[in-house]
Design a protein around this motif. Sequence first.
Motif, short mmCIF file in Angstrom:
data_model
loop_
_atom_site.label_atom_id
_atom_site.label_comp_id
_atom_site.label_asym_id
_atom_site.label_seq_id
_atom_site.Cartn_x
_atom_site.Cartn_y
_atom_site.Cartn_z
N SER A 244 14.52 -64.44 -8.99
CA SER A 244 13.59 -63.38 -8.59
C SER A 244 13.83 -62.96 -7.14
O SER A 244 13.83 -61.77 -6.81
N GLY A 245 14.04 -63.94 -6.26
CA GLY A 245 14.26 -63.63 -4.86
C GLY A 245 15.52 -62.81 -4.63
O GLY A 245 15.53 -61.89 -3.81
N TYR A 246 16.58 -63.12 -5.37
CA TYR A 246 17.84 -62.39 -5.24
C TYR A 246 17.67 -60.96 -5.75
O TYR A 246 18.17 -60.00 -5.14
N GLU A 247 16.96 -60.81 -6.85
CA GLU A 247 16.72 -59.48 -7.41
C GLU A 247 15.98 -58.60 -6.40
O GLU A 247 16.35 -57.44 -6.17
N LYS A 248 14.93 -59.16 -5.80
CA LYS A 248 14.13 -58.38 -4.85
C LYS A 248 14.86 -58.17 -3.53
O LYS A 248 14.80 -57.08 -2.95
N GLY A 249 15.53 -59.21 -3.04
CA GLY A 249 16.14 -59.16 -1.72
C GLY A 249 17.48 -58.47 -1.66
O GLY A 249 17.89 -58.00 -0.59
N VAL A 250 18.18 -58.38 -2.80
CA VAL A 250 19.51 -57.77 -2.81
C VAL A 250 19.56 -56.56 -3.76
O VAL A 250 19.73 -55.42 -3.31
N ASN A 251 19.40 -56.80 -5.03
CA ASN A 251 19.65 -55.73 -5.99
C ASN A 251 18.65 -54.58 -5.90
O ASN A 251 19.04 -53.41 -5.99
N ARG A 252 17.37 -54.90 -5.74
CA ARG A 252 16.38 -53.82 -5.63
C ARG A 252 16.57 -53.04 -4.33
O ARG A 252 16.42 -51.81 -4.30
N ARG A 253 16.87 -53.74 -3.25
CA ARG A 253 17.09 -53.05 -1.98
C ARG A 253 18.31 -52.14 -2.06
O ARG A 253 18.30 -51.02 -1.52
N TYR A 254 19.36 -52.61 -2.72
CA TYR A 254 20.56 -51.77 -2.85
C TYR A 254 20.27 -50.54 -3.71
O TYR A 254 20.70 -49.43 -3.38
N SER A 255 19.53 -50.72 -4.79
CA SER A 255 19.17 -49.59 -5.64
C SER A 255 18.38 -48.55 -4.85
O SER A 255 18.61 -47.34 -4.98
N ARG A 256 17.45 -49.01 -4.03
CA ARG A 256 16.65 -48.08 -3.21
C ARG A 256 17.50 -47.38 -2.18
O ARG A 256 17.28 -46.20 -1.86
N PHE A 257 18.50 -48.09 -1.63
CA PHE A 257 19.42 -47.45 -0.69
C PHE A 257 20.14 -46.28 -1.36
O PHE A 257 20.24 -45.19 -0.79
N LEU A 258 20.67 -46.50 -2.56
CA LEU A 258 21.36 -45.43 -3.27
C LEU A 258 20.42 -44.27 -3.57
O LEU A 258 20.80 -43.09 -3.45
N GLU A 259 19.20 -44.58 -3.97
CA GLU A 259 18.22 -43.53 -4.27
C GLU A 259 17.87 -42.73 -3.02
O GLU A 259 17.66 -41.51 -3.09
N GLU A 260 17.79 -43.39 -1.88
CA GLU A 260 17.45 -42.73 -0.62
C GLU A 260 18.53 -41.78 -0.15
O GLU A 260 18.26 -40.65 0.25
N PHE A 261 19.78 -42.26 -0.17
CA PHE A 261 20.85 -41.52 0.49
C PHE A 261 21.85 -40.86 -0.45
O PHE A 261 22.73 -40.15 0.00
N ALA A 262 21.65 -41.05 -1.76
CA ALA A 262 22.52 -40.37 -2.72
C ALA A 262 21.73 -39.99 -3.97
O ALA A 262 22.17 -40.28 -5.08
N PRO A 263 20.58 -39.34 -3.81
CA PRO A 263 19.79 -38.99 -5.00
C PRO A 263 20.57 -38.08 -5.94
O PRO A 263 21.10 -37.05 -5.52
N GLY A 264 20.67 -38.50 -7.19
CA GLY A 264 21.45 -37.74 -8.17
C GLY A 264 22.94 -38.02 -8.10
O GLY A 264 23.69 -37.61 -8.98
N GLU A 265 23.37 -38.72 -7.05
CA GLU A 265 24.79 -39.05 -6.87
C GLU A 265 24.96 -40.56 -6.63
O GLU A 265 25.90 -40.98 -5.97
N GLU A 266 24.06 -41.35 -7.18
CA GLU A 266 24.10 -42.79 -6.95
C GLU A 266 25.42 -43.40 -7.37
O GLU A 266 25.99 -44.25 -6.67
#
Length: 314
Positions: A244-266
């Motif tokens: 759970s910690g890895y999912e929240k601390g790494v994978n979810r943060r990376y997904s949000r980064f892509l959504e923030e700076f490459a919306p539609g182009e993740e």
Amino acid sequence: MAALAAMRADASSLTRKHPAHVFRPLSEMLSRWAADGIGTTSFHAGVENAKRRYAGYGLAKMLPLNRVLVGCESSRAGAFGGFHHPDQGYRHLQMVAVITMYGPMERRNPERPALALLDLLRAYAHDCLHYGSRRRYVEVAGVPVRTQYGINYRRTSGQSYSAADQRGSHHTRNLGIVMEGACDKEARSITRQTAERFGVTAPSDVLGGLAFRDVTGTLTEEDAGRVEIVPESEEKTRYAAALSGYEKGVNRRYSRFLEEFAPGEESECHTRLLAAIISGDVTALGTWLDERHGPGTFTGLFRTPGYFEPGLTA
């Protein structure tokens, strides 16, 4: 080079951190399992898929199987292994990956072979990207010090190019998290495709279901609550918490980064990130980000105030 060669000739400094486990090269483990009647075709098929995909990012060579040490046959009562087992993973100085067999470890073969092979594939595909990431070393007082890893940089004083994220943050501005997330997103995509191809489905028990969705990148928001009800043993509970910690601390943060700076182009941004990590060159990635967010986006996002290294282009 001599110091690095000496470190890479002996991985005992890594395996002795787990004195209860017996470690063998991945190639040997796969042969032993096959000899015991466990089909390993899914793992090999996943690796071939990874080779094709990684070549597109510029990775010319996969991590040799004999540089991957797999732990099992543990003498520790209740030992439980897998991707989230403590103190394992790829170590760049030794150029060795230390991993463990998913599930109960007091045995020669996995309790659930299909899931264990998927977990093994995820770990191997993940570590191949770490192995192939661009690195640069300098010698400081006779000791090799890594000053570049992928698209992240570190001065010989220890100062990192990007700062750690604040505790509990839901987004990231840390290059270590971005690179780790990119590698794991790719590894889990390969594992998910392999599970679909070979018809592997999630076990019905809580931890088995969590582990399956973890290795295939399909964890849900509801799974966060399910972590709290993992039964049976302290080691299994600890494993679920690490997952759970890895999912929240790494994978979810990376997904949000892509959504923030490459919306539609993740997907495009993810591909460019991986190519930059392998080559160590941020020029094309920086230009791509600048076209969308203005000049100096990479530096503005990631560089710690006060960091400067002559000759660094980012």
